[in-house]
Design an enzyme around this catalytic site. Structure first.
Site, PDB file in Angstrom:
ATOM      1  N   CYS A 161       0.832  -1.212   0.000  1.00 43.08           N
ATOM      2  CA  CYS A 161       0.000   0.000   0.000  1.00 43.08           C
ATOM      3  C   CYS A 161       0.868   1.265   0.000  1.00 43.08           C
ATOM      4  O   CYS A 161       0.683   2.164  -0.831  1.00 43.08           O
ATOM      5  CB  CYS A 161      -0.946  -0.016   1.185  1.00 43.08           C
ATOM      6  SG  CYS A 161      -0.192  -0.518   2.751  1.00 43.08           S
TER       7      CYS A 161
HETATM    8  N1  LIG Z   1      -4.229  -4.190   5.121  1.00 42.27           N
HETATM    9  C1  LIG Z   1      -3.720  -3.531   4.088  1.00 42.27           C
HETATM   10  O1  LIG Z   1      -3.913  -2.305   3.921  1.00 42.27           O
HETATM   11  C2  LIG Z   1      -2.892  -4.275   3.073  1.00 42.27           C
HETATM   12  C3  LIG Z   1      -2.490  -3.562   1.922  1.00 42.27           C
HETATM   13  C4  LIG Z   1      -1.704  -4.224   0.975  1.00 42.27           C
HETATM   14  C5  LIG Z   1      -1.306  -5.536   1.183  1.00 42.27           C
HETATM   15  N2  LIG Z   1      -1.686  -6.172   2.332  1.00 42.27           N
HETATM   16  C6  LIG Z   1      -1.234  -7.563   2.506  1.00 42.27           C
HETATM   17  O2  LIG Z   1      -2.352  -8.442   2.338  1.00 42.27           O
HETATM   18  C7  LIG Z   1      -2.204  -9.565   3.199  1.00 42.27           C
HETATM   19  C8  LIG Z   1      -3.438  -9.616   4.105  1.00 42.27           C
HETATM   20  O3  LIG Z   1      -3.452  -8.429   4.882  1.00 42.27           O
HETATM   21  P1  LIG Z   1      -4.637  -8.062   5.882  1.00 42.27           P
HETATM   22  O4  LIG Z   1      -4.396  -6.680   6.326  1.00 42.27           O
HETATM   23  O5  LIG Z   1      -5.952  -8.423   5.285  1.00 42.27           O
HETATM   24  O6  LIG Z   1      -4.309  -9.088   7.078  1.00 42.27           O
HETATM   25  P2  LIG Z   1      -5.287  -9.635   8.212  1.00 42.27           P
HETATM   26  O7  LIG Z   1      -6.399  -8.668   8.414  1.00 42.27           O
HETATM   27  O8  LIG Z   1      -4.434  -9.983   9.354  1.00 42.27           O
HETATM   28  O9  LIG Z   1      -5.891 -10.978   7.553  1.00 42.27           O
HETATM   29  C9  LIG Z   1      -5.122 -12.127   7.333  1.00 42.27           C
HETATM   30  C10 LIG Z   1      -5.972 -13.231   6.732  1.00 42.27           C
HETATM   31  O10 LIG Z   1      -5.163 -14.405   6.581  1.00 42.27           O
HETATM   32  C11 LIG Z   1      -5.686 -15.468   7.394  1.00 42.27           C
HETATM   33  N3  LIG Z   1      -4.558 -16.149   8.058  1.00 42.27           N
HETATM   34  C12 LIG Z   1      -3.733 -15.615   8.990  1.00 42.27           C
HETATM   35  N4  LIG Z   1      -2.783 -16.526   9.346  1.00 42.27           N
HETATM   36  C13 LIG Z   1      -3.034 -17.643   8.622  1.00 42.27           C
HETATM   37  C14 LIG Z   1      -2.419 -18.919   8.534  1.00 42.27           C
HETATM   38  N5  LIG Z   1      -1.331 -19.222   9.273  1.00 42.27           N
HETATM   39  N6  LIG Z   1      -2.947 -19.842   7.693  1.00 42.27           N
HETATM   40  C15 LIG Z   1      -4.031 -19.552   6.947  1.00 42.27           C
HETATM   41  N7  LIG Z   1      -4.671 -18.353   6.971  1.00 42.27           N
HETATM   42  C16 LIG Z   1      -4.166 -17.411   7.792  1.00 42.27           C
HETATM   43  C17 LIG Z   1      -6.612 -14.823   8.393  1.00 42.27           C
HETATM   44  O11 LIG Z   1      -7.618 -15.754   8.725  1.00 42.27           O
HETATM   45  P3  LIG Z   1      -8.378 -15.819  10.162  1.00 42.27           P
HETATM   46  O12 LIG Z   1      -9.822 -15.578   9.841  1.00 42.27           O
HETATM   47  O13 LIG Z   1      -8.138 -17.192  10.646  1.00 42.27           O
HETATM   48  O14 LIG Z   1      -7.774 -14.749  11.027  1.00 42.27           O
HETATM   49  C18 LIG Z   1      -7.168 -13.649   7.587  1.00 42.27           C
HETATM   50  O15 LIG Z   1      -8.216 -14.089   6.752  1.00 42.27           O
HETATM   51  C19 LIG Z   1      -0.898  -9.354   3.988  1.00 42.27           C
HETATM   52  O16 LIG Z   1       0.141 -10.077   3.388  1.00 42.27           O
HETATM   53  C20 LIG Z   1      -0.678  -7.854   3.900  1.00 42.27           C
HETATM   54  O17 LIG Z   1       0.680  -7.506   3.989  1.00 42.27           O
HETATM   55  C21 LIG Z   1      -2.478  -5.580   3.265  1.00 42.27           C
END
Ligand SMILES: NC(=O)c1ccc[n+]([C@@H]2O[C@H](COP(=O)([O-])OP(=O)(O)OC[C@H]3O[C@@H](n4cnc5c(N)ncnc54)[C@H](OP(=O)(O)O)[C@@H]3O)[C@@H](O)[C@H]2O)c1
Length: 356
Positions: A161
């Site tokens: 981001c």
């Molecule tokens: N947030 C942002 O603004 C943003 C922007 C760009 C890129 N990203 C990237 O996108 C990805 C997701 O980000 P997010 O902000 O959505 O993260 P998040 O809110 O922490 O969500 C993570 C997701 O992955 C699942 N998960 C976590 N650990 C896992 C495991 N060991 N095995 C299988 N599933 C697992 C979680 O499932 P549960 O339901 O079990 O928790 C949840 O659905 C990351 O790599 C992040 O760097 C995020």
């Protein structure tokens, strides 16, 4: 055999899966995919909510997206979908992506696992890459810079981001070799940038009425900015990156300080930017004299860019605004899918910003 991105499921739609559908990036993907006329969501994963409908976790999706969540098993997602979005934490993602690629699926990975071309850089900023042999296949999914390679890619590394706001903010300057190769990116993000997991640092009492810098000079998004800007410039560009956390849900406002090699003529920079981004559906250059605000783009896939040259200090200040969950994550991922499938790039992404 390679999967055919135009291969249709029942009803003439392309089946797609979202791994990590309950995270903030994942649920934003579901919101966008729910209004995409050319796809059908067939598989979603979560560890803690497996067995529930995704609309039980996020009632905002009720009636629009009621698929039942399953634990992460890439082979199941591969059997159910042609294109898979991985919105998982880094490291977890690399294993899942490797498994999907062996099953000839096309993957759009939102994590950082495939963004850096060199495994040594990954090892330095993250730790031991789990699938370094796949790095050569990954295309950095910043559509404005890599549209042609994205169209034919089987693995998209969706940009971070912060890097999206920084790279698009100054790419025209480096492409024309107008800027000295040492810039400062001073960016402010809302809390969803850190994901949905609970932590003390992100609790209401810590964040509300507060404003702080963190990971200055050592944030993991630094090498991504340097990699892409160096490619555009054709020489090494270094970035001092100072991220900040602000008490809002969504949005990133980046203020980028650039030393130009010479003072620009009147209107020169505005002309440069409008030519560089001509025809780009999501880049909005704000009128001269104005600067963008986070709220100008909230909920939309737009990035807004404003310029202010300060003759007294010979510095150009570039200000960019984007929604970290849309242009900074899920919107950009869908934009990449649209390009991969030869669909209109703005399909399902025409939503205007939510104002106020
Ligand atoms: N947030 C942002 O603004 C943003 C922007 C760009 C890129 N990203 C990237 O996108 C990805 C997701 O980000 P997010 O902000 O959505 O993260 P998040 O809110 O922490 O969500 C993570 C997701 O992955 C699942 N998960 C976590 N650990 C896992 C495991 N060991 N095995 C299988 N599933 C697992 C979680 O499932 P549960 O339901 O079990 O928790 C949840 O659905 C990351 O790599 C992040 O760097 C995020």
């Amino acid at each position: 055999m390679k999967s055919d991105p135009a291969k249709k499921g029942s009803g003439g739609t392309l089946p797609v899966a979202v791994l990590g559908a309950t995270g903030y990036a994942g649920v934003e993907l579901l919101r966008i995919l729910a209004r995409h006329p050319k796809v059908k969501l067939t598989s979603v994963t979560s560890q803690q909510y497996a067995g529930k409908r995704v609309s039980d976790v996020y009632p905002s999706l009720a009636g629009k997206c009621d698929v039942v969540l399953e634990t992460l098993e890439p082979e199941k997602a591969a059997a159910a979908a042609e294109i898979v979005f991985a919105a998982l934490p880094h490291e977890t993602s690399a294993d899942a992506v490797a498994s999907l690629l062996t099953r000839d699926k096309r993957v759009i990975d939102l994590s950082a696992d495939f963004r850096l071309h060199d495994a040594k850089d990954y090892d330095r900023w993250y730790k031991g890459h789990k699938a370094p042999h796949l790095l050569k296949d990954a295309v950095y999914g910043l559509t404005e810079l890599h549209r042609k390679e994205i169209a034919g890619a089987r693995l998209i590394a969706n940009p971070g981001c912060y890097p999206t706001g920084a790279i698009l903010g100054v790419a025209p300057l480096f492409a024309k070799k107008l800027a000295r190769n040492n810039i400062v990116v001073d960016a402010k993000s809302g809390t969803t940038g850190a994901g949905r997991s609970a932590s003390v640092d992100l609790s209401f009492s810590e964040v509300n009425e507060n404003f702080k810098a963190y990971n200055v000079g050592v944030h993991r998004h630094t090498p991504e900015m340097e990699q892409e800007l160096s490619e555009v410039a054709g020489e090494r560009v270094t970035v001092l990156f100072a991220p900040h956390l602000v008490p809002m849900n969504r949005g990133i406002l980046s203020t980028i300080y650039v030393e130009l090699k010479s003072a620009p003529a009147d209107g020169e920079l505005e002309k440069l930017y409008s030519e560089f981004y001509r025809g780009e559906p999501f880049v909005r250059l704000v009128p001269p004299g104005q600067l963008p605000q986070a709220k100008d783009v909230r909920g939309s896939n737009d990035i807004a860019i404003g310029l202010r040259y300060d003759a007294r200090t010979s510095r150009l200040v570039v200000v960019t605004a984007l929604d970290n969950l849309v242009k900074g994550a899920a919107g950009q991922a869908v934009e990449n899918m649209n390009v991969m499938c030869g669909w209109p790039e703005d399909e399902a992404l025409r939503e205007l910003a939510l104002v106020p």
